[in-house]
Design a protein around this motif. Structure first.
Motif, PDB file in Angstrom:
ATOM      1  N   ILE A 279      -7.017 -46.989 -50.052  1.00  0.00           N
ATOM      2  CA  ILE A 279      -6.090 -47.285 -51.134  1.00  0.00           C
ATOM      3  C   ILE A 279      -6.872 -47.493 -52.413  1.00  0.00           C
ATOM      4  O   ILE A 279      -7.967 -48.074 -52.412  1.00  0.00           O
ATOM      5  CB  ILE A 279      -5.228 -48.527 -50.799  1.00  0.00           C
ATOM      6  N   SER A 280      -6.337 -47.006 -53.525  1.00  0.00           N
ATOM      7  CA  SER A 280      -7.027 -47.140 -54.803  1.00  0.00           C
ATOM      8  C   SER A 280      -6.986 -48.583 -55.281  1.00  0.00           C
ATOM      9  O   SER A 280      -6.151 -49.388 -54.851  1.00  0.00           O
ATOM     10  CB  SER A 280      -6.365 -46.231 -55.848  1.00  0.00           C
ATOM     11  N   GLY A 281      -7.902 -48.916 -56.185  1.00  0.00           N
ATOM     12  CA  GLY A 281      -7.970 -50.268 -56.698  1.00  0.00           C
ATOM     13  C   GLY A 281      -6.701 -50.723 -57.381  1.00  0.00           C
ATOM     14  O   GLY A 281      -6.327 -51.902 -57.298  1.00  0.00           O
TER      15      GLY A 281
ATOM     16  N   ALA B  95     -15.828 -44.543 -60.563  1.00  0.00           N
ATOM     17  CA  ALA B  95     -16.316 -43.300 -59.939  1.00  0.00           C
ATOM     18  C   ALA B  95     -17.651 -42.833 -60.495  1.00  0.00           C
ATOM     19  O   ALA B  95     -18.060 -41.706 -60.231  1.00  0.00           O
ATOM     20  CB  ALA B  95     -15.287 -42.174 -60.052  1.00  0.00           C
ATOM     21  N   SER B  96     -18.359 -43.701 -61.243  1.00  0.00           N
ATOM     22  CA  SER B  96     -19.654 -43.294 -61.798  1.00  0.00           C
ATOM     23  C   SER B  96     -20.797 -43.469 -60.801  1.00  0.00           C
ATOM     24  O   SER B  96     -21.870 -42.889 -60.985  1.00  0.00           O
ATOM     25  CB  SER B  96     -19.958 -44.105 -63.060  1.00  0.00           C
ATOM     26  N   ILE B  97     -20.572 -44.275 -59.763  1.00  0.00           N
ATOM     27  CA  ILE B  97     -21.628 -44.547 -58.778  1.00  0.00           C
ATOM     28  C   ILE B  97     -21.145 -44.114 -57.395  1.00  0.00           C
ATOM     29  O   ILE B  97     -20.093 -44.559 -56.927  1.00  0.00           O
ATOM     30  CB  ILE B  97     -22.007 -46.042 -58.743  1.00  0.00           C
ATOM     31  N   ILE B  98     -21.903 -43.231 -56.773  1.00  0.00           N
ATOM     32  CA  ILE B  98     -21.657 -42.844 -55.383  1.00  0.00           C
ATOM     33  C   ILE B  98     -22.915 -43.150 -54.589  1.00  0.00           C
ATOM     34  O   ILE B  98     -24.026 -42.830 -55.012  1.00  0.00           O
ATOM     35  CB  ILE B  98     -21.324 -41.336 -55.258  1.00  0.00           C
TER      36      ILE B  98
ATOM     37  N   ASP C 245      -8.499 -45.614 -59.692  1.00  0.00           N
ATOM     38  CA  ASP C 245      -7.199 -45.006 -59.984  1.00  0.00           C
ATOM     39  C   ASP C 245      -6.818 -43.930 -58.972  1.00  0.00           C
ATOM     40  O   ASP C 245      -5.790 -43.264 -59.131  1.00  0.00           O
ATOM     41  CB  ASP C 245      -7.192 -44.413 -61.397  1.00  0.00           C
ATOM     42  N   GLY C 246      -7.624 -43.736 -57.933  1.00  0.00           N
ATOM     43  CA  GLY C 246      -7.295 -42.768 -56.895  1.00  0.00           C
ATOM     44  C   GLY C 246      -7.526 -41.323 -57.267  1.00  0.00           C
ATOM     45  O   GLY C 246      -7.182 -40.420 -56.497  1.00  0.00           O
ATOM     46  N   SER C 247      -8.144 -41.064 -58.409  1.00  0.00           N
ATOM     47  CA  SER C 247      -8.317 -39.682 -58.868  1.00  0.00           C
ATOM     48  C   SER C 247      -9.540 -39.011 -58.259  1.00  0.00           C
ATOM     49  O   SER C 247      -9.697 -37.793 -58.369  1.00  0.00           O
ATOM     50  CB  SER C 247      -8.421 -39.641 -60.397  1.00  0.00           C
ATOM     51  N   VAL C 248     -10.421 -39.802 -57.657  1.00  0.00           N
ATOM     52  CA  VAL C 248     -11.638 -39.264 -57.046  1.00  0.00           C
ATOM     53  C   VAL C 248     -11.695 -39.744 -55.596  1.00  0.00           C
ATOM     54  O   VAL C 248     -11.402 -40.907 -55.314  1.00  0.00           O
ATOM     55  CB  VAL C 248     -12.900 -39.717 -57.803  1.00  0.00           C
ATOM     56  N   LEU C 249     -12.066 -38.846 -54.710  1.00  0.00           N
ATOM     57  CA  LEU C 249     -12.213 -39.179 -53.301  1.00  0.00           C
ATOM     58  C   LEU C 249     -13.563 -38.694 -52.808  1.00  0.00           C
ATOM     59  O   LEU C 249     -14.001 -37.594 -53.159  1.00  0.00           O
ATOM     60  CB  LEU C 249     -11.115 -38.506 -52.471  1.00  0.00           C
ATOM     61  N   VAL C 250     -14.244 -39.492 -51.995  1.00  0.00           N
ATOM     62  CA  VAL C 250     -15.451 -39.040 -51.298  1.00  0.00           C
ATOM     63  C   VAL C 250     -15.233 -39.288 -49.814  1.00  0.00           C
ATOM     64  O   VAL C 250     -14.518 -40.223 -49.418  1.00  0.00           O
ATOM     65  CB  VAL C 250     -16.732 -39.739 -51.795  1.00  0.00           C
ATOM     66  N   PHE C 251     -15.834 -38.450 -48.985  1.00  0.00           N
ATOM     67  CA  PHE C 251     -15.696 -38.624 -47.545  1.00  0.00           C
ATOM     68  C   PHE C 251     -16.849 -37.948 -46.821  1.00  0.00           C
ATOM     69  O   PHE C 251     -17.579 -37.132 -47.376  1.00  0.00           O
ATOM     70  CB  PHE C 251     -14.359 -38.074 -47.030  1.00  0.00           C
TER      71      PHE C 251
END
Length: 581
Positions: A322-324, A89-92, A30-36
């Motif tokens: 882009i979010s899913g 967003a439960s798995i990084i 949903d685009g609410s979490v970002l990792v970089f």
């Protein structure tokens, strides 16, 4: 002999190997979490340096997920990179590199592995360059050295060998949510898939690979979460590139966009960096202008088979995701400006203000009182540069980086490496720039770069201060020209840090400087004036007389100092000269 007109613009030698320092974006469904990935650090993390790190953003809160060890000198330093994130967003997870020092580049050893802290992978499952399906159920990974790749369904425990050549690394094996793996199967003669042609195929355990494309070499192939669409950057034999989309069910192929007309064959990275939403209905990619700059992000619609421009930015886009659900786009520019675009409401929010991108390649040593270049791009005069509690004056910004002055007060300090920080307003991160500081003079001739040729030349102006010395307007025999340098050290009078060179009294470096033209012969140059440039900060001016018998063409201008300790330092830069009529 101390005036300076507007023709003087600071410049320095060479390509700097720039890359954005907010990069490798991955976002949730949903685009609410970002990792970089980033070499920056949060301002609240003084215990970390410039090593690679993984950060997470959610609801305006920044969290560090991982950090590489701080290694000091290394041929290739340790890093954590290429983060991946599940739809919920439960798995990084992320890739890791152990780094390389000395001879390790020619010794067989496991250079890469991966970490997925929240998933219990079987002990026998390899950890090399792990890939995960968006739903977090399917994984592929390879072993090193030379034992191939494996496939895992964590729900059922099923494992299988991936049918790719065991010598091919890195293995292209992206996975969809239904367990379909996108493979690039190469000929055994090619040691790496990134620089050899192959057959792009779909595969599931128990079945044979299904070829879908082999017309040309492909870069960064991606499969949509539902497995319905594949995108890639296709590279033809002449080096031209095209973004293609393939419908995996019908076999239909679509040309999405062409890259600008240029020979791209020598580059092994994707320019477009295509990214699907979960359903394969929207394809995000970078698009380029005629100067081959990635100044736009475009979105291709699979239903209408048309593209539209979402965002433009003159800084150029370094990466995007882009979010899913296709409702959110995250983008970062070359100056590390992080943007979040709501495609439903057509609103763009700036999450991080620009912090600039520094280069891993340094610009030599910093000398007290002199201007020093932090190589990079996207810097501004409004940024703050700190060395502990000492603020360094910002001298100027230029296309090649940020110029700061090394404080005069450092002249009493021993040789050491200072960790200098660059900060921007409304940005919680800071850049950490190692700068070696030396107490003695180390001259560096300022240079300018000729845009048409890319050649660099000594920064010098003609006797009347009106024009640069260039190949088209060379220094004339017998002419006095003004050459600009940094790094000449202490002056014969006091001057506060940050103050420009005064007109009255003129100030001069106490360390003698000698210059010569080096061509077929060595011609010492008369130097009637050497001083701290009036009106400039950290810049020195040497006025030298061109010999009357100088040879026409490009000479090497050599300037040298011998410090009181006996250490000799020199700097060389090309200078264009004309012959006597």
């Amino acid at each position: 002999m101390h005036r300076l007109s507007a023709v003087f613009v600071l410049a320095w030698l060479g390509a700097t190997g720039l890359q954005a320092q907010v990069e490798q974006l991955a976002t949730s469904g949903d685009g609410s979490v970002l990792v970089f990935h980033s070499y920056f650090r949060l301002q609240t993390e003084p215990e970390f340096g410039p090593q690679g790190k993984i950060y997470r953003w959610q609801d305006g809160v920044w969290t560090r997920v991982a950090a590489a060890p701080s290694s000091g000198f290394a041929t290739s330093p340790p890093d954590v990179f290429d983060p991946f994130l599940s739809t919920d967003a439960s798995i990084i997870g992320w890739q890791t590199s152990v780094g390389c020092v000395g001879l390790c580049q020619i010794i067989v050893r496991p250079p890469l592995s991966s970490e997925v802290p929240s998933v219990s992978l079987p002990a026998t499952f390899p950890r090399g360059t792990i890939r995960m399906s968006p739903n977090g159920r399917y994984f592929t990974a390879d072993s090193y050295p030379f034992s191939g790749a494996q496939y895992l369904d964590v729900l059922t425990g099923l494992t299988a060998e991936v049918p790719v050549d065991v010598f091919a690394r890195p293995v292209v094996r992206e996975i969809a949510d239904d367990g379909t793996a996108l493979l690039l199967i190469t000929h055994p003669q090619y040691a790496g898939q990134s620089n050899g042609p192959g057959v792009l195929s779909l595969w599931k355990p128990g079945a044979s690979p299904q070829p879908i494309y082999s017309d040309s070499r492909v870069l960064e192939p991606k499969i949509s979460g539902n497995g319905a669409m594949v995108a890639m950057e296709a590279v033809a034999e002449d080096g031209s590139r095209t973004v293609l989309a393939l419908d995996t069910r019908s076999g239909e192929r679509f040309s999405v966009a062409a890259m600008p007309s240029k020979k791209y064959g020598a580059f092994l990275d994707s320019f477009a960096k295509p990214r699907w939403d979960a359903n394969g209905s929207q394809l995000l990619y970078r698009s380029y202008d005629e100067q081959v700059r990635p100044v736009a992000l475009s979105l291709w619609d699979a239903a209408s088979r048309t593209s539209r421009v979402l965002l433009t930015n003159a800084e150029g886009f370094a990466d995007a995701a882009i979010s899913g659900d296709g409702a959110t786009v995250w983008a970062v520019t070359a100056s590390n400006r992080l943007l979040r675009l709501d495609l439903v409401n057509q609103q763009t929010q700036e999450i991080l203000s620009p912090l600039g991108s520094s280069s891993p390649r340094g610009a030599g040593d910093g000398v007290p009182g002199s201007a020093f270049l932090i190589p990079g791009q996207g810097f501004t005069k409004a940024q703050t540069v700190l060395d502990g509690g000492q603020q360094l004056p910002v001298v100027d910004t230029a296309p090649e980086g940020l110029w700061v002055q090394i404080p005069w007060e450092y002249s009493s300090l021993p040789r050491s490496v200072h960790q200098v920080l660059v900060r921007s307003d409304n940005n919680p991160f800071e850049a950490v720039i190692p700068i070696p500081i030396v107490p003695e003079a180390e001259p560096r001739i300022a240079i300018w770069v000729d845009p048409p040729s890319g050649n660099s030349y000594a920064k010098a102006v003609h006797q009347d201060f009106q024009d640069l010395v260039t190949p088209a307007n060379p220094a004339r025999p017998g002419e006095l020209i003004h050459v600009y340098l940094t790094g000449l050290g202490p002056l014969d009078g006091p001057l506060p840090t940050g103050a420009p060179g005064p007109l009255t009294p003129l100030l001069h470096p106490v360390t003698p400087l000698r210059c010569a033209l080096v061509g077929s012969t060595i011609q010492p140059l008369a130097m009637p004036y050497l001083g701290y440039a009036v009106g400039l900060v950290g810049i020195y001016q040497a006025d030298v007389t061109i010999p009357s018998d100088v040879t026409m063409g490009t000479q090497q201008l050599l300037c040298r100092v011998t410090n009181p300790s006996g250490n000799v330092f020199s700097s060389v830069a090309p200078l264009s000269t004309a012959s006597a009529p």
